[in-house]
Design an enzyme around this catalytic site. Sequence first.
Site, PDB file in Angstrom:
ATOM      1  N   GLU A 131      55.081  66.075  60.037  1.00 33.96           N
ATOM      2  CA  GLU A 131      54.225  65.367  59.220  1.00 33.96           C
ATOM      3  C   GLU A 131      53.034  64.573  59.745  1.00 33.96           C
ATOM      4  OE1 GLU A 131      54.204  66.724  56.487  1.00 33.96           O
ATOM      5  OE2 GLU A 131      56.328  66.616  55.321  1.00 33.96           O
TER       6      GLU A 131
ATOM      7  N   HIS B 205      57.860  57.758  55.350  1.00 36.57           N
ATOM      8  CA  HIS B 205      58.177  58.726  54.506  1.00 36.57           C
ATOM      9  C   HIS B 205      59.628  58.914  54.352  1.00 36.57           C
ATOM     10  CE1 HIS B 205      57.808  62.539  52.847  1.00 36.57           C
ATOM     11  NE2 HIS B 205      58.405  63.352  53.560  1.00 36.57           N
TER      12      HIS B 205
ATOM     13  N   HIS C   8      62.644  61.113  51.641  1.00 33.93           N
ATOM     14  CA  HIS C   8      62.945  61.913  50.504  1.00 33.93           C
ATOM     15  C   HIS C   8      64.142  61.251  49.554  1.00 33.93           C
ATOM     16  CE1 HIS C   8      61.820  65.789  52.913  1.00 33.93           C
ATOM     17  NE2 HIS C   8      60.736  64.671  52.666  1.00 33.93           N
TER      18      HIS C   8
ATOM     19  N   TYR D 184      56.341  45.370  35.493  1.00 35.94           N
ATOM     20  CA  TYR D 184      55.307  44.735  36.203  1.00 35.94           C
ATOM     21  C   TYR D 184      55.368  44.844  37.474  1.00 35.94           C
ATOM     22  CZ  TYR D 184      58.333  41.060  37.510  1.00 35.94           C
ATOM     23  OH  TYR D 184      59.538  40.131  37.903  1.00 35.94           O
TER      24      TYR D 184
ATOM     25  N   HIS E 125      58.286  66.853  46.537  1.00 41.68           N
ATOM     26  CA  HIS E 125      58.480  66.370  48.288  1.00 41.68           C
ATOM     27  C   HIS E 125      58.900  65.025  48.291  1.00 41.68           C
ATOM     28  CE1 HIS E 125      56.571  66.769  52.265  1.00 41.68           C
ATOM     29  NE2 HIS E 125      57.764  66.029  52.284  1.00 41.68           N
TER      30      HIS E 125
ATOM     31  N   TYR F  83      50.384  33.753  48.996  1.00 40.44           N
ATOM     32  CA  TYR F  83      49.451  32.693  49.658  1.00 40.44           C
ATOM     33  C   TYR F  83      50.426  31.389  49.433  1.00 40.44           C
ATOM     34  CZ  TYR F  83      45.349  35.559  50.538  1.00 40.44           C
ATOM     35  OH  TYR F  83      44.542  36.569  51.164  1.00 40.44           O
TER      36      TYR F  83
END
Length: 232
Positions: A76, A95, A97, A116, A158, A213
């Site tokens: 990938e 990444h 699965h 939210y 995927h 912040y």
Amino acid sequence: MPAPSHLALRQGIIDICREMNSSGLNQGTSGNVSHRIDGGMLITPTSLPYDQMQPEDIVEMSFDASYEGRRMPSSEWRFHRDILKNRTDANVVLHTHSVFSTTLAVHEKGIPCFHYMVAVAGGIDIRCAPYACFGTQELSDYALEALEGRTACLLGHHGLIVLAENFARAMWRAIEVEVLAKMYVHALAIGEPPRLTEAEMTRVMEQMRRMSYGQAPDIDGVDDTPRPRNVA
């Protein structure tokens, strides 16, 4: 043999890969991780179990697709390369699965603003990219499009991609998205849940920005940011 360059980053990649599997976020060698370096990236090798991985197994790869090391890069590598090349706000691409994110992805279904916390991916929803064969440029192009203005997306049939500034933030975001996916799958058992409005999601994102912040949420326009007492 001299020690490989970027040793701390290489170990960081190994550590987060092992954490993905131990946490249940990933299975076997199906996931992959990269971290930005000058002119390119460090990326997991292809088909090597994480518990066998050593720092010298991590592949150093330039943005021109040339690489160094004793292993071949993950299959990938294209979307890792293209994301890091185009998204200067991210240093890490992760990444997996993961089960519930992939459950939605196999239905080509993203995660809407039913909760939210969807805002942790930077927008009002988490998109699902169309399907393309793994390792292809087509998949990379789809992923870049789905990630526009976002720090996470699903890949059709995927899995999941998340972006972050560092390893800890990447792991946090991946877990948050997977939990959201799990909640959404369960909510769908009752029926399609109602959505929050775009205006409310915009407000949530502003609250999250303020809190990052160190400020308190802005409640109805009242500034109630905590302030330290004067100490004599």
